[in-house]
Design an enzyme around this catalytic site. Structure first.
Site, PDB file in Angstrom:
ATOM      1  N   TYR A   1       2.373  -0.465  -8.141  1.00 31.80           N
ATOM      2  CA  TYR A   1       2.241  -0.208  -6.698  1.00 31.80           C
ATOM      3  C   TYR A   1       1.525  -1.344  -5.981  1.00 31.80           C
ATOM      4  CZ  TYR A   1       4.626   4.139  -7.091  1.00 31.80           C
ATOM      5  OH  TYR A   1       5.625   5.062  -7.300  1.00 31.80           O
TER       6      TYR A   1
ATOM      7  N   ARG B   1       4.337  -3.509  -5.136  1.00 37.98           N
ATOM      8  CA  ARG B   1       5.139  -2.941  -4.046  1.00 37.98           C
ATOM      9  C   ARG B   1       4.416  -3.179  -2.705  1.00 37.98           C
ATOM     10  NH1 ARG B   1       7.222  -2.786  -7.876  1.00 37.98           N
ATOM     11  NH2 ARG B   1       8.034  -4.608  -6.843  1.00 37.98           N
TER      12      ARG B   1
ATOM     13  N   ASN C   1      11.544   6.913   2.557  1.00 37.32           N
ATOM     14  CA  ASN C   1      10.978   5.592   2.275  1.00 37.32           C
ATOM     15  C   ASN C   1       9.465   5.617   2.429  1.00 37.32           C
ATOM     16  OD1 ASN C   1      13.593   4.841   1.973  1.00 37.32           O
ATOM     17  ND2 ASN C   1      13.757   3.760   3.929  1.00 37.32           N
TER      18      ASN C   1
ATOM     19  N   HIS D   1       8.061  11.317   1.173  1.00 36.03           N
ATOM     20  CA  HIS D   1       7.631  10.874  -0.156  1.00 36.03           C
ATOM     21  C   HIS D   1       6.353  10.039  -0.107  1.00 36.03           C
ATOM     22  CE1 HIS D   1      12.012  11.501  -1.748  1.00 36.03           C
ATOM     23  NE2 HIS D   1      11.364  12.614  -1.547  1.00 36.03           N
TER      24      HIS D   1
ATOM     25  N   CYS E   1     -13.947   5.037  -5.006  1.00 34.50           N
ATOM     26  CA  CYS E   1     -13.532   5.652  -3.736  1.00 34.50           C
ATOM     27  C   CYS E   1     -14.562   5.295  -2.670  1.00 34.50           C
ATOM     28  CB  CYS E   1     -13.456   7.169  -3.918  1.00 34.50           C
ATOM     29  SG  CYS E   1     -13.299   8.066  -2.360  1.00 34.50           S
TER      30      CYS E   1
ATOM     31  N   CYS F   1     -16.570   8.864  -2.012  1.00 29.99           N
ATOM     32  CA  CYS F   1     -17.406   9.559  -3.014  1.00 29.99           C
ATOM     33  C   CYS F   1     -17.773   8.652  -4.189  1.00 29.99           C
ATOM     34  CB  CYS F   1     -16.698  10.820  -3.508  1.00 29.99           C
ATOM     35  SG  CYS F   1     -15.289  10.465  -4.609  1.00 29.99           S
TER      36      CYS F   1
ATOM     37  N   THR G   1      20.989   6.678   1.992  1.00 32.21           N
ATOM     38  CA  THR G   1      20.439   7.456   0.871  1.00 32.21           C
ATOM     39  C   THR G   1      21.571   7.908  -0.036  1.00 32.21           C
ATOM     40  OG1 THR G   1      19.141   9.403   0.238  1.00 32.21           O
ATOM     41  CG2 THR G   1      20.234   9.509   2.388  1.00 32.21           C
TER      42      THR G   1
ATOM     43  N   ALA H   1      23.515  -1.199   6.717  1.00 28.06           N
ATOM     44  CA  ALA H   1      22.811  -0.499   7.795  1.00 28.06           C
ATOM     45  C   ALA H   1      22.518  -1.405   8.990  1.00 28.06           C
ATOM     46  CB  ALA H   1      21.512   0.093   7.251  1.00 28.06           C
TER      47      ALA H   1
HETATM   48  N1  APR Z   1      22.867  -0.421   4.050  1.00 32.18           N
HETATM   49  C1  APR Z   1      23.122   0.903   3.913  1.00 32.18           C
HETATM   50  N2  APR Z   1      23.045   1.546   2.742  1.00 32.18           N
HETATM   51  C2  APR Z   1      22.672   0.840   1.660  1.00 32.18           C
HETATM   52  C3  APR Z   1      22.393  -0.552   1.726  1.00 32.18           C
HETATM   53  C4  APR Z   1      22.504  -1.190   2.996  1.00 32.18           C
HETATM   54  N3  APR Z   1      22.262  -2.487   3.169  1.00 32.18           N
HETATM   55  N4  APR Z   1      22.077  -0.966   0.480  1.00 32.18           N
HETATM   56  C5  APR Z   1      22.156   0.100  -0.340  1.00 32.18           C
HETATM   57  N5  APR Z   1      22.536   1.193   0.378  1.00 32.18           N
HETATM   58  C6  APR Z   1      22.736   2.572  -0.084  1.00 32.18           C
HETATM   59  C7  APR Z   1      23.256   2.686  -1.491  1.00 32.18           C
HETATM   60  O1  APR Z   1      24.692   2.675  -1.471  1.00 32.18           O
HETATM   61  C8  APR Z   1      22.697   4.028  -1.936  1.00 32.18           C
HETATM   62  O2  APR Z   1      23.582   5.101  -1.650  1.00 32.18           O
HETATM   63  O3  APR Z   1      21.469   3.189  -0.085  1.00 32.18           O
HETATM   64  C9  APR Z   1      21.448   4.187  -1.071  1.00 32.18           C
HETATM   65  C10 APR Z   1      20.144   4.048  -1.828  1.00 32.18           C
HETATM   66  O4  APR Z   1      20.053   5.091  -2.744  1.00 32.18           O
HETATM   67  P1  APR Z   1      18.796   5.259  -3.707  1.00 32.18           P
HETATM   68  O5  APR Z   1      18.480   3.951  -4.345  1.00 32.18           O
HETATM   69  O6  APR Z   1      19.082   6.427  -4.580  1.00 32.18           O
HETATM   70  O7  APR Z   1      17.602   5.577  -2.699  1.00 32.18           O
HETATM   71  P2  APR Z   1      17.211   6.947  -1.994  1.00 32.18           P
HETATM   72  O8  APR Z   1      18.403   7.772  -1.704  1.00 32.18           O
HETATM   73  O9  APR Z   1      16.292   6.604  -0.889  1.00 32.18           O
HETATM   74  O10 APR Z   1      16.370   7.647  -3.157  1.00 32.18           O
HETATM   75  C11 APR Z   1      15.758   8.861  -2.881  1.00 32.18           C
HETATM   76  O11 APR Z   1      14.609   8.842  -4.975  1.00 32.18           O
HETATM   77  O12 APR Z   1      13.417   7.720  -6.614  1.00 32.18           O
HETATM   78  C12 APR Z   1      13.360   8.528  -5.522  1.00 32.18           C
HETATM   79  O13 APR Z   1      11.462   8.895  -4.247  1.00 32.18           O
HETATM   80  C13 APR Z   1      12.498   7.978  -4.434  1.00 32.18           C
HETATM   81  O14 APR Z   1      12.709   8.224  -2.062  1.00 32.18           O
HETATM   82  C14 APR Z   1      13.408   7.938  -3.248  1.00 32.18           C
HETATM   83  C15 APR Z   1      14.443   8.984  -3.583  1.00 32.18           C
END
Ligand code: APR
Length: 233
Positions: A53, A56, A92, A109, A136, A139, A176, A219
């Protein structure tokens, strides 16, 4: 006057240079998510999880909102001036929607720039590195962890999100994979109410067939275009 619920996932931030979870052969930034994003992983090897993290957080400090984040922030403002409302529900953990100027955001999340103490339960904004020895600020216990919802933990804000889905006039899902519940189930709640459900993604998601309309492409292109069309209606 219209109410929108807009769900976003990792695809929204992909063009800002933040890796998605499921586009690299099951590895997330080179790691099996089960070894870095579960309470069990944290109990087993806290410093590995903290280092993950820390990386990240450092990556997010260098990332910038892309055209899709900016278009969503403009959309929120434009709809508010028409007397409507936009709720941005995001899976996200980045703050790119906030940095683009959006206001009404729920992070299901958790947030990368937030940490919490497992001893006194205080939350802090935190942009630096963290170790399992860091005391922390409240505390002094060395009990800080990322304020991230890990696999097996409860997503945040569920009641507010469900209420918003019951009032929404349209549901939009952006970037997603539709593979992680409960977020993946929002479209079914929306469809049961017969409201338009639109998927904007790079490729069809796992539940693409539930949507009433699908738009595929990056996107940064599809979101500004959809926003412009929706505001022109
Ligand atoms: N524009 C639009 N969509 C995109 C792009 C882009 N440039 N690049 C990738 N994608 C799409 C992919 O095709 C995929 O369907 O984004 C999606 C990402 O999917 P995941 O990697 O599964 O991410 P997400 O859906 O946010 O995951 C959900 O899973 O691991 C957990 O907690 C974590 O919040 C996360 C959750």
């Amino acid at each position: 006057m219209k109410n929108y619920v807009i769900l976003s996932g990792a695809g929204l931030s992909a063009e800002s240079g933040l890796a998605t979870f499921r586009d690299s052969g099951g590895l997330w930034e080179g790691h099996d998510p089960m070894t870095v994003a579960t309470p069990e992983a944290f109990a087993r090897d806290p410093d590995l999880v903290q280092r993950f993290y820390n990386q990240r957080r450092a990556g997010l400090l260098n990332a910038k909102p892309n055209a899709a984040h900016k278009a969503l922030a403009q959309f929120e403002q434009a709809i508010a001036t028409k007397g409507g409302a936009v709720l941005l529900v995001t899976q996200n953990v980045d703050d790119l929607l906030e940095r683009a100027g959006a206001k009404n955001i729920l992070h299901m999340h958790g947030e990368l720039f937030k940490i919490r103490c497992t001893n006194c339960h205080t939350h802090f904004t935190w942009k630096q590195a963290l170790s399992s020895q860091t005391p922390c600020p409240e505390c002094q216990a060395p009990a800080l962890r990322p304020a991230i919802v890990w696999f097996g933990e409860m997503p945040l804000h569920m009641e507010k999100i469900e209420q918003a889905l019951q009032r929404a006039d349209a549901f939009i899902s952006i970037g997603t994979s539709g593979s992680v519940y409960p977020a993946a189930g929002f479209v079914e709640i929306a469809r049961a109410r017969n409201i338009p459900c639109i998927e904007l993604n790079l490729a069809p998601s796992d539940n693409h067939y539930v949507f009433t309309k699908t738009i595929y492409g990056p996107a940064s292109k599809t979101v500004p275009r959809w926003v412009a069309e929706e505001l022109n209606q």
